[in-house]
Design an enzyme around this catalytic site. Structure first.
Site, PDB file in Angstrom:
ATOM      1  N   ASP A 107      38.878  38.956  42.651  1.00 54.06           N
ATOM      2  CA  ASP A 107      38.636  39.538  42.226  1.00 54.06           C
ATOM      3  C   ASP A 107      39.146  41.181  41.096  1.00 54.06           C
ATOM      4  OD1 ASP A 107      38.165  41.800  43.084  1.00 54.06           O
ATOM      5  OD2 ASP A 107      36.696  41.998  44.235  1.00 54.06           O
ATOM      6  N   SER A 108      39.825  41.087  41.400  1.00 53.59           N
ATOM      7  CA  SER A 108      40.959  41.680  40.025  1.00 53.59           C
ATOM      8  C   SER A 108      41.020  40.869  38.360  1.00 53.59           C
ATOM      9  CB  SER A 108      42.135  41.745  40.456  1.00 53.59           C
ATOM     10  OG  SER A 108      43.245  40.349  41.412  1.00 53.59           O
ATOM     11  N   ASP A 122      37.932  35.551  46.379  1.00 57.84           N
ATOM     12  CA  ASP A 122      37.255  36.350  46.961  1.00 57.84           C
ATOM     13  C   ASP A 122      36.038  36.293  46.896  1.00 57.84           C
ATOM     14  OD1 ASP A 122      38.582  38.947  48.000  1.00 57.84           O
ATOM     15  OD2 ASP A 122      39.415  39.121  45.920  1.00 57.84           O
ATOM     16  N   LYS A 127      37.777  35.854  51.079  1.00 62.89           N
ATOM     17  CA  LYS A 127      38.343  37.362  51.640  1.00 62.89           C
ATOM     18  C   LYS A 127      36.901  38.465  50.925  1.00 62.89           C
ATOM     19  CE  LYS A 127      41.448  40.014  49.176  1.00 62.89           C
ATOM     20  NZ  LYS A 127      40.485  40.485  48.755  1.00 62.89           N
ATOM     21  N   GLU A 142      35.979  42.430  51.725  1.00 65.03           N
ATOM     22  CA  GLU A 142      36.160  44.281  51.762  1.00 65.03           C
ATOM     23  C   GLU A 142      35.542  44.913  52.893  1.00 65.03           C
ATOM     24  OE1 GLU A 142      37.012  45.934  48.271  1.00 65.03           O
ATOM     25  OE2 GLU A 142      38.137  44.557  46.915  1.00 65.03           O
ATOM     26  N   GLU A 189      45.899  47.010  52.403  1.00 59.97           N
ATOM     27  CA  GLU A 189      46.373  47.129  50.919  1.00 59.97           C
ATOM     28  C   GLU A 189      46.511  48.904  51.046  1.00 59.97           C
ATOM     29  OE1 GLU A 189      44.458  46.039  47.866  1.00 59.97           O
ATOM     30  OE2 GLU A 189      44.818  47.780  45.979  1.00 59.97           O
TER      31      GLU A 189
HETATM   32  O1  KIV Z   1      41.099  41.136  44.006  1.00 59.01           O
HETATM   33  C1  KIV Z   1      42.962  41.553  44.604  1.00 59.01           C
HETATM   34  O2  KIV Z   1      43.474  40.730  43.354  1.00 59.01           O
HETATM   35  C2  KIV Z   1      42.984  41.398  46.147  1.00 59.01           C
HETATM   36  C3  KIV Z   1      44.698  41.732  46.064  1.00 59.01           C
HETATM   37  C4  KIV Z   1      44.677  42.965  45.346  1.00 59.01           C
HETATM   38  C5  KIV Z   1      44.728  41.483  47.960  1.00 59.01           C
HETATM   39  O3  KIV Z   1      42.356  41.488  46.796  1.00 59.01           O
END
Ligand code: KIV
Length: 277
Positions: free
Chosen positions: A49-50, A88, A117, A119, A187
């Site tokens: 989600d970056s 994510d 994924k 968090e 992280e």
């Molecule tokens: O969203 C993302 O890119 C991430 C990585 C930094 C692990 O969660």
């Protein structure tokens, strides 16, 4: 001759940990880039989600929607022939209740992800992980600097700096493992803590800003290829400066068009003979 690469599957990551082979992960957001990283042999493509920050230009990841993640996950999945695609779950798509978490994870899987994924390590998140795993959706955890909690953490800053918070992170990692997650991203935590977590878990750890002792490493591809024009975390190693190349190519193109160097009559005739894409 080289053996053709086999598709990386969820259990392959644990096998790699057992063999002591490092796991390579990069973020991907579109089909073309995913295809290139896949051809290079990356193990895992994480649709992070970056993308909210490096692709869409937001300050943080909080405004990324599930629809956006599904769209980008499908694009990455179309480009990935061998890599494992992990997507994510965006903010608020899994924290509200278990039913919503299942439905939303299901949409990412239907979009082409092999795993999702999530968090955090609170009891709510552990329950989500357990439920998703129980219905056959593989889950990757994410501890330490969890960007969806940026406001609570007071910014994007290193985590688990005291012995109490380090112990808590280790407990959360064990609870996630017990809930069935197949891997955990660590992280921005101290390298020694990442080493401890990695040694105490049977599942692989994937580090980002967590030192060299994790079972694998992940970086945000736009940072590591020099594409993102904002500030890049200090732990990032840049393997290319694609941003500079794009700037230079764009300047040359502008100059060519303005001065009439492109297109020439010959190029124009050649393009008439080319098939449309
Ligand atoms: O969203 C993302 O890119 C991430 C990585 C930094 C692990 O969660």
């Amino acid at each position: 001759m080289n053996e053709p690469r086999k598709r990386v599957r969820v259990p392959s990551l644990k096998e790699k940990k057992l063999r002591g082979e490092k796991i390579t992960v990069l973020t991907a957001y579109d089909c073309t880039m995913a295809g290139l990283m896949d051809r290079a042999g990356i193990d895992v493509l994480l649709v992070g989600d970056s993308l909210g920050m490096v692709v869409l230009g937001h300050e943080d990841t909080l405004s990324v929607t599930l629809d956006t993640m599904v769209e980008h996950t499908s694009a990455v999945a179309r480009g990935a022939r061998q890599a494992l695609v992990v997507s994510d779950m965006p903010f608020l798509s899994y924290q509200v209740d278990l039913g919503e978490a299942v439905r939303n994870a299901g949409r990412l899987i239907q979009g082409g992800a092999a795993a999702v994924k999530i968090e955090g390590g609170s009891s709510i998140i552990i329950d989500v992980a357990r439920r998703l795993v129980a219905i056959g959706i593989p889950v990757m955890g994410h501890l330490g600097l969890t960007p969806q909690s940026v406001h609570q953490l007071g910014g994007f800053r290193p985590q688990a700096q005291t012995s109490e918070s380090a112990d808590q992170l280790l407990r959360e990692a064990k609870s996630l493992e017990e809930a069935g997650v197949f891997s955990i991203v660590l992280e921005s935590i101290p390298s020694e803590l990442a080493k401890r977590v990695t040694a105490e878990l049977a599942i692989p750890t994937i580090g980002i800003g967590a030192g060299p002792h994790c079972d694998g490493q992940v970086l945000v591809s736009y940072d590591t290829f020099g594409l993102f024009q904002g500030s890049v975390p200090p732990f990032v190693k840049q393997y290319a400066q694609l941003g500079d190349q794009i700037l230079e190519a764009t300047r040359t193109y502008i100059e060519d068009v303005r001065t009439g160097r492109f297109p020439t009559v010959e190029e124009d005739q050649a393009s008439d003979r080319k098939k449309p894409r």
